[in-house]
Design a protein around this motif. Structure first.
Motif, PDB file in Angstrom:
ATOM      1  N   VAL A 350       0.831  -1.204   0.000  1.00  0.00           N
ATOM      2  CA  VAL A 350       0.000   0.000   0.000  1.00  0.00           C
ATOM      3  C   VAL A 350       0.870   1.261   0.000  1.00  0.00           C
ATOM      4  O   VAL A 350       0.644   2.201  -0.761  1.00  0.00           O
ATOM      5  CB  VAL A 350      -0.954   0.004   1.220  1.00  0.00           C
ATOM      6  CG1 VAL A 350      -1.682   1.323   1.337  1.00  0.00           C
ATOM      7  CG2 VAL A 350      -1.953  -1.134   1.096  1.00  0.00           C
ATOM      8  N   VAL A 351       1.910   1.254   0.844  1.00  0.00           N
ATOM      9  CA  VAL A 351       2.747   2.452   0.968  1.00  0.00           C
ATOM     10  C   VAL A 351       3.580   2.653  -0.295  1.00  0.00           C
ATOM     11  O   VAL A 351       3.691   3.762  -0.821  1.00  0.00           O
ATOM     12  CB  VAL A 351       3.659   2.346   2.210  1.00  0.00           C
ATOM     13  CG1 VAL A 351       4.630   3.504   2.255  1.00  0.00           C
ATOM     14  CG2 VAL A 351       2.812   2.320   3.464  1.00  0.00           C
ATOM     15  N   LEU A 352       4.135   1.556  -0.800  1.00  0.00           N
ATOM     16  CA  LEU A 352       4.970   1.646  -2.000  1.00  0.00           C
ATOM     17  C   LEU A 352       4.137   2.085  -3.194  1.00  0.00           C
ATOM     18  O   LEU A 352       4.600   2.847  -4.044  1.00  0.00           O
ATOM     19  CB  LEU A 352       5.597   0.277  -2.275  1.00  0.00           C
ATOM     20  CG  LEU A 352       6.746   0.233  -3.256  1.00  0.00           C
ATOM     21  CD1 LEU A 352       7.932   0.960  -2.668  1.00  0.00           C
ATOM     22  CD2 LEU A 352       7.111  -1.196  -3.558  1.00  0.00           C
ATOM     23  N   GLY A 353       2.903   1.626  -3.253  1.00  0.00           N
ATOM     24  CA  GLY A 353       2.038   1.973  -4.378  1.00  0.00           C
ATOM     25  C   GLY A 353       1.621   3.432  -4.347  1.00  0.00           C
ATOM     26  O   GLY A 353       1.311   4.010  -5.377  1.00  0.00           O
ATOM     27  N   GLY A 354       1.644   4.038  -3.180  1.00  0.00           N
ATOM     28  CA  GLY A 354       1.156   5.408  -3.047  1.00  0.00           C
ATOM     29  C   GLY A 354      -0.165   5.329  -2.329  1.00  0.00           C
ATOM     30  O   GLY A 354      -1.117   4.782  -2.856  1.00  0.00           O
ATOM     31  N   MET A 355      -0.210   5.880  -1.097  1.00  0.00           N
ATOM     32  CA  MET A 355      -1.393   5.730  -0.237  1.00  0.00           C
ATOM     33  C   MET A 355      -2.661   6.179  -0.958  1.00  0.00           C
ATOM     34  O   MET A 355      -2.714   7.269  -1.487  1.00  0.00           O
ATOM     35  CB  MET A 355      -1.216   6.572   1.014  1.00  0.00           C
ATOM     36  CG  MET A 355       0.057   6.241   1.753  1.00  0.00           C
ATOM     37  SD  MET A 355      -0.248   5.137   3.082  1.00  0.00           S
ATOM     38  CE  MET A 355      -0.357   6.325   4.398  1.00  0.00           C
ATOM     39  N   GLY A 356      -3.642   5.290  -0.969  1.00  0.00           N
ATOM     40  CA  GLY A 356      -4.933   5.664  -1.528  1.00  0.00           C
ATOM     41  C   GLY A 356      -5.072   5.386  -3.014  1.00  0.00           C
ATOM     42  O   GLY A 356      -6.145   5.530  -3.561  1.00  0.00           O
ATOM     43  N   SER A 357      -3.986   4.966  -3.675  1.00  0.00           N
ATOM     44  CA  SER A 357      -4.080   4.731  -5.113  1.00  0.00           C
ATOM     45  C   SER A 357      -4.354   3.256  -5.396  1.00  0.00           C
ATOM     46  O   SER A 357      -3.634   2.379  -4.936  1.00  0.00           O
ATOM     47  CB  SER A 357      -2.781   5.152  -5.794  1.00  0.00           C
ATOM     48  OG  SER A 357      -2.740   4.623  -7.086  1.00  0.00           O
ATOM     49  N   GLN A 358      -5.411   2.992  -6.175  1.00  0.00           N
ATOM     50  CA  GLN A 358      -5.767   1.611  -6.496  1.00  0.00           C
ATOM     51  C   GLN A 358      -4.775   1.025  -7.501  1.00  0.00           C
ATOM     52  O   GLN A 358      -4.353  -0.122  -7.373  1.00  0.00           O
ATOM     53  CB  GLN A 358      -7.185   1.549  -7.084  1.00  0.00           C
ATOM     54  CG  GLN A 358      -8.261   2.027  -6.133  1.00  0.00           C
ATOM     55  CD  GLN A 358      -8.468   1.092  -4.961  1.00  0.00           C
ATOM     56  OE1 GLN A 358      -7.877   1.272  -3.898  1.00  0.00           O
ATOM     57  NE2 GLN A 358      -9.292   0.085  -5.137  1.00  0.00           N
ATOM     58  N   LEU A 359      -4.399   1.820  -8.508  1.00  0.00           N
ATOM     59  CA  LEU A 359      -3.434   1.350  -9.495  1.00  0.00           C
ATOM     60  C   LEU A 359      -2.080   1.112  -8.830  1.00  0.00           C
ATOM     61  O   LEU A 359      -1.370   0.152  -9.146  1.00  0.00           O
ATOM     62  CB  LEU A 359      -3.295   2.385 -10.626  1.00  0.00           C
ATOM     63  CG  LEU A 359      -2.276   2.059 -11.711  1.00  0.00           C
ATOM     64  CD1 LEU A 359      -2.682   0.799 -12.456  1.00  0.00           C
ATOM     65  CD2 LEU A 359      -2.119   3.213 -12.686  1.00  0.00           C
ATOM     66  N   GLY A 360      -1.743   1.989  -7.884  1.00  0.00           N
ATOM     67  CA  GLY A 360      -0.474   1.863  -7.174  1.00  0.00           C
ATOM     68  C   GLY A 360      -0.338   0.507  -6.500  1.00  0.00           C
ATOM     69  O   GLY A 360       0.733  -0.104  -6.507  1.00  0.00           O
ATOM     70  N   VAL A 361      -1.440   0.008  -5.920  1.00  0.00           N
ATOM     71  CA  VAL A 361      -1.419  -1.290  -5.247  1.00  0.00           C
ATOM     72  C   VAL A 361      -1.044  -2.392  -6.240  1.00  0.00           C
ATOM     73  O   VAL A 361      -0.227  -3.267  -5.947  1.00  0.00           O
ATOM     74  CB  VAL A 361      -2.791  -1.574  -4.583  1.00  0.00           C
ATOM     75  CG1 VAL A 361      -2.907  -3.021  -4.171  1.00  0.00           C
ATOM     76  CG2 VAL A 361      -2.994  -0.667  -3.387  1.00  0.00           C
ATOM     77  N   VAL A 362      -1.628  -2.312  -7.447  1.00  0.00           N
ATOM     78  CA  VAL A 362      -1.343  -3.341  -8.460  1.00  0.00           C
ATOM     79  C   VAL A 362       0.132  -3.285  -8.854  1.00  0.00           C
ATOM     80  O   VAL A 362       0.826  -4.311  -8.881  1.00  0.00           O
ATOM     81  CB  VAL A 362      -2.238  -3.129  -9.700  1.00  0.00           C
ATOM     82  CG1 VAL A 362      -1.913  -4.169 -10.759  1.00  0.00           C
ATOM     83  CG2 VAL A 362      -3.694  -3.205  -9.316  1.00  0.00           C
ATOM     84  N   LEU A 363       0.627  -2.086  -9.134  1.00  0.00           N
ATOM     85  CA  LEU A 363       2.022  -1.948  -9.554  1.00  0.00           C
ATOM     86  C   LEU A 363       2.961  -2.405  -8.444  1.00  0.00           C
ATOM     87  O   LEU A 363       3.949  -3.109  -8.693  1.00  0.00           O
ATOM     88  CB  LEU A 363       2.317  -0.489  -9.939  1.00  0.00           C
ATOM     89  CG  LEU A 363       1.525   0.046 -11.131  1.00  0.00           C
ATOM     90  CD1 LEU A 363       1.916   1.488 -11.421  1.00  0.00           C
ATOM     91  CD2 LEU A 363       1.749  -0.808 -12.369  1.00  0.00           C
TER      92      LEU A 363
END
Lengths: 428, 280
Positions: A350-363
């Motif tokens: 979650v943190v690496l993806g960018g807090m609050g970003s759904q696409l970030g979680v996938v990446l």
């Protein structure tokens, strides 16, 4: 630091490297005739120290290069953000298309990896509600994952019901645990909340380990029923009531793996859909407001307590779904699967993806879970490369892979045309 | 402007607030009347913000009563209500001395969060709205319209989709007032709304507050800028060291020797010697 010359800086770095590597790399232990003997390895140390010197010098020289015009790193970052925004438009459909067709093209091992990654994507999306949207730092998310898994395993064994009948119950029980955890910790914020949730995660694991009469303790629970497709079982025969028999296919173990893959894909997309819908609604908006300023929320008549509880409950519910899926996929669960390491991995996603970003979680899942698998041929070095990649990523994008926040509602073109007029006024 | 027979809206009776051994408020009583702008002034540390925090439910007073008259004639005992219900049910909204906007969210979103209660009621606990059922869409349209009307009034319609944190300071102050007004309060409490504003922004703020009063909302105001206070207030309460030292119209307060003493740092004995004529 910039006051020092690049050469002096590189020399200093090399000196630190020498201090570190001389004992760690420079001395090798051998089991000799008279016990353990030390053998010096000066060449290896020299090579490492030399590499540090050259790299540091290169970095300093690269930093000191003349900047193009007045652009600077700010403009470069803005360009990068714009480019990312552009790629986002086709990145999401592409990722989705790959996810949908992948099982037909890939090997069984790849599908298994896909299932693992999708499980983490789902957990990441679930935790994103609590951490990313509501801003409640939860270090014990694995507790809800465990509650979901054990709920399904125990209910299925006690009642003989299948996966699909038990799935809602797992989610509801996990959500109840979310609320139970939420109540005592509502007054806590930030670090304090993190410590209590961390403890809660451990308590759940230790209870599972010691309540032998219910959970089987360290032996776990085995023989958990596998999921069915509208009552069709996945077996190695093509008898009546089986998937292969119904569709007149040759029985194959791949069918079940592919089915599991689509089940978790569906569950993950459900999580994403619910989150995206909630974000555009009062509840999601007030979660974000809570993250921004709790006191202001209270001054607007918002009940901070129930709002936090809903975030905990919804996040925990999806954790519970993922747990039930984990149980049905493995067919066997034990407390060993629900350690703090899982919470930490999901939080890191979650943190690496960018807090609050759904696409970030996938990446971030691609990097965190896919990365170590990809580097498996490199044997021992893969964790080194993985760690290095994480450090580099956090240096380059300290607030996560995807940092832009899309407003939950826009006023539209009429209002957006006006800022230009305003800007012109300011200039004029 | 100040009608002598105006209905009392907020009655503060013998309010006391102690933090350990420190008495921040001591036996404070005053009333704020419906349809008026009541200003609370006083030197730094006089207890103005403490009184505000008691009225808006952020502190629980050590002693005393706070009652807010209900439209039906009854009254709310604010000191006994949970914090969030003071805004939701009694209709007391507030702004903060150090602006507390939802900085990462857009201007429009800030105003929609303020309308959370009616919006949430329209979503059917969130479940109906996720499925696209219920009359949520209509409720949201109405909320956006209300937000737009406030954005027009505070001249921020063009910035509706920008993050609130990116606005200039003066605009943030105005937005915080608009956000509080989106709660539909009967009493708006403003904690130093003119702090850090330039003279033209201060003039705009005064006009905005008078307009809010004309629309039927009563105001309670803490302010250091005496120009604003004297120009727009109907009634002024002066605090010093946790006690009320004066209470009346701007002209009365301006002529009160105790007030002058408190502001100039004279002690109470010499205040009696000061003639009213020396007041500028």
């Amino acid at each position: 630091m910039n006051a020092r010359g690049p050469l002096a800086d590189a020399f200093l770095s090399a000196l630190i490297a020498l201090g570190l590597f001389a004992p760690m790399v420079g001395l090798e232990t051998h089991v000799g005739a008279h016990g353990i003997a030390l053998a010096p390895r000066p060449l290896a140390v020299a090579a490492l120290v030399g590499a540090v010197f050259v790299l540091r010098l290169a970095v300093r020289l690269w930093q000191a290069r003349p900047h193009r015009a007045a652009a600077g790193p700010g403009a470069a970052r803005a360009r990068l953000a714009a480019a990312l925004g552009g790629t986002k438009r086709f990145l999401i459909p592409t990722l989705l298309a790959i996810a949908v067709v992948m099982p037909f093209l890939a090997s069984r091992a790849t599908i298994d990896l896909g299932i693992l990654m999708l499980t983490y994507v789902m957990l990441g999306w679930g935790l994103n509600i609590v951490v990313g949207l509501a801003g409640l730092l939860d270090l014990g998310y694995v507790a809800f994952y465990a509650v979901g898994a054990y709920s399904y395993a125990l209910i299925a064994q006690a009642t003989g019901l299948g996966f699909w009948s038990c799935l809602p119950a797992s989610g509801v029980l996990a959500a109840l645990w979310g609320i139970t955890l939420g109540f005592p910790v509502l007054r806590l914020r930030g670090d304090y909340l993190a410590i209590v949730t961390l403890a809660f995660g451990e308590i759940i694991r230790i209870v599972l380990l010691n309540w032998v009469s219910l959970t089987g303790g360290p032996n776990g629970i085995s023989g958990i029923p596998r999921p069915t497709l509208f009552g069709l079982r996945f077996t190695m025969t093509d008898g009546p009531g089986t998937f292969a028999g119904f569709f007149h296919l040759a029985p194959s173990p791949t069918h079940r793996v592919m089915f599991l893959y689509y089940v978790i894909l569906g569950l993950a997309l459900l999580t994403n859909w619910v989150t995206l819908r909630l974000r555009r609604q009062p509840l999601g908006r007030v979660w974000e407001a809570l993250r921004e300023d709790e006191i202001a929320c209270r001054s607007l008549g918002i009940n901070v307590t129930t709002t936090k509880l809903t975030a905990f409950a919804v996040g925990a519910c999806f954790g519970g779904f993922a747990g039930a899926f984990f149980a049905t996929r493995q067919g066997f669960i034990s407390p060993e699967s629900f350690t703090f390491m899982e919470s930490a991995t999901v939080l890191a996603i979650v943190v690496l993806g960018g807090m609050g970003s759904q696409l970030g979680v996938v990446l971030a899942t691609l990097v965190m879970i896919g990365g170590p698998e990809m580097f498996r041929p490199l044997a021992d070095y893969r964790m080194l490369i993985f760690g290095l990649a994480l450090v580099v990523m956090m240096v380059l994008r300290p607030r996560g892979l995807v940092t832009e926040r899309r407003p939950s509602i826009m006023l539209g073109a009429a209002a957006r045309a006006a800022p230009l007029a305003l800007a012109a006024e300011e200039v004029g | 402007m100040a009608a002598e027979d105006a209905m009392p809206l907020l009655a503060v009776r013998r309010l006391g607030m102690r933090f350990g051994g420190i008495t921040a408020l001591d036996d404070l009583s005053f009333t704020a009347r419906r349809g008026e702008i009541t200003a609370v002034i006083g030197p730094n540390g006089a207890g103005k913000t403490t009184a505000f925090n008691c009225i808006t439910g952020f502190y629980r007073p050590s002693s005393g009563e706070l009652s807010l008259t209900r439209p039906d004639g009854g009254s709310y005992a604010l000191a006994k209500m949970p914090g969030h219900l003071i805004a939701r049910r009694a209709g007391v909204a507030r702004t903060f001395q150090n602006i507390r906007l939802f900085a990462g969210m857009t201007v429009l979103e800030n105003l929609l969060v303020a309308q959370h209660i009616p919006l949430m009621a329209a979503t059917g606990f969130g479940i109906l709205a996720i499925l696209g059922l219920g009359h949520y869409r209509r409720a949201e349209r109405q909320a956006v319209e209300k937000a737009k009307s406030w954005l027009e009034r505070i001249d921020l319609l063009a910035r509706a989709d920008d993050p609130a944190g990116s606005l200039p300071y003066g605009a943030q102050r105005r937005l915080e007032i608009a956000r509080a007004m989106c709660v539909d309060p009967v009493l708006l409490c403003l904690d130093e709304p003119a702090a850090g504003l330039n003279p033209s922004e201060t003039a705009e703020l005064g006009a905005l507050l008078l307009r809010i009063r004309a629309e039927g909302c009563s105001l309670l105001l803490i302010e250091h800028d005496m120009n604003v206070v004297m120009r727009i207030s109907d009634h002024i309460v002066v605090l010093d060291r946790g006690r009320k030292i004066s209470d009346g119209t701007p002209a009365e307060v301006r002529a009160d020797p105790h007030v002058i003493a408190a502001y100039l740092g004279e002690d109470d004995e010499s205040a009696d010697d000061l003639a009213p004529e020396v007041v500028p």
